[in-house]
Design an enzyme around this catalytic site. Structure first.
Site, PDB file in Angstrom:
ATOM      1  N   ARG A  16       0.832  -1.211   0.000  1.00 41.37           N
ATOM      2  CA  ARG A  16       0.000   0.000   0.000  1.00 41.37           C
ATOM      3  C   ARG A  16       0.863   1.256   0.000  1.00 41.37           C
ATOM      4  NH1 ARG A  16      -4.298  -2.046   4.533  1.00 41.37           N
ATOM      5  NH2 ARG A  16      -5.389  -3.522   3.196  1.00 41.37           N
ATOM      6  N   GLN A  38       9.764 -11.635   4.465  1.00 41.09           N
ATOM      7  CA  GLN A  38       8.567 -12.426   4.756  1.00 41.09           C
ATOM      8  C   GLN A  38       8.661 -13.798   4.093  1.00 41.09           C
ATOM      9  OE1 GLN A  38       5.868 -13.053   2.298  1.00 41.09           O
ATOM     10  NE2 GLN A  38       4.670 -14.184   3.804  1.00 41.09           N
ATOM     11  N   GLU A  43       9.565 -19.662   4.505  1.00 37.90           N
ATOM     12  CA  GLU A  43      10.221 -20.860   3.991  1.00 37.90           C
ATOM     13  C   GLU A  43      10.832 -21.699   5.109  1.00 37.90           C
ATOM     14  OE1 GLU A  43      12.957 -19.061   1.317  1.00 37.90           O
ATOM     15  OE2 GLU A  43      11.442 -18.725  -0.234  1.00 37.90           O
ATOM     16  N   TYR A  78      15.632 -10.596  12.508  1.00 41.43           N
ATOM     17  CA  TYR A  78      16.001 -10.792  11.104  1.00 41.43           C
ATOM     18  C   TYR A  78      15.074  -9.980  10.206  1.00 41.43           C
ATOM     19  CZ  TYR A  78      16.193 -13.172   6.575  1.00 41.43           C
ATOM     20  OH  TYR A  78      16.279 -13.448   5.237  1.00 41.43           O
ATOM     21  N   GLY A  81      15.599  -6.226  10.711  1.00 42.38           N
ATOM     22  CA  GLY A  81      16.872  -5.803  10.146  1.00 42.38           C
ATOM     23  C   GLY A  81      16.873  -5.806   8.632  1.00 42.38           C
ATOM     24  N   ARG A  89      20.247  -8.162   8.233  1.00 44.63           N
ATOM     25  CA  ARG A  89      19.693  -9.493   8.446  1.00 44.63           C
ATOM     26  C   ARG A  89      20.740 -10.507   8.879  1.00 44.63           C
ATOM     27  NH1 ARG A  89      21.576  -9.829   3.376  1.00 44.63           N
ATOM     28  NH2 ARG A  89      21.847 -11.857   2.415  1.00 44.63           N
TER      29      ARG A  89
END
Length: 118
Positions: A16, A38, A43, A78, A81, A89
């Site tokens: 958005r 994400q 995963e 993670y 970051g 990360r």
């Protein structure tokens, strides 16, 4: 599951904010990092849940739960970051990987103790 929902909502907010409609997965760099963070967390979630379950069932519930909470915390760090900068990360990624290996070791130790030693 709440973490996965939170991560998915962050992708929706980024879509958005940067006006990126599904099914597009490219656009503003902050959206791309949020989307990848994400996806990466999603995963690894089945691996985490499987190891957590086996370690808790066959090794020790308290130890597995503590590792699970630490893992969730490192995955949150993670995600946070990664959305700011790709380098952000790395430290939480290494910590979460270490915790997955620890859960794997606990699960294997529990399985071996359960099935090989009476």
């Amino acid at each position: 599951v709440l973490f996965l929902a939170y991560f998915a909502m962050q992708v929706i907010y980024a879509r958005r904010k940067y006006k990126i409609s599904p099914p597009e997965t490219t656009g503003h760099p902050e959206f791309e990092r949020t989307f990848r963070a994400q996806a990466n967390c999603s995963e690894y979630f089945p691996i985490f849940i499987s190891l957590l379950w086996v370690a808790g069932l066959f090794f020790h519930q308290g130890v597995a739960a503590a590792c699970g909470l630490l893992y969730l915390y490192t995955r949150l760090k993670y995600f946070q970051g990664y959305t700011v900068a790709a380098q952000g990360r790395l430290a939480p990624l290494y910590a979460s990987a270490w915790l997955l290996w620890l859960l794997l070791g606990l699960a294997l130790a529990g399985l071996l103790a359960h099935f090989l030693w009476p």
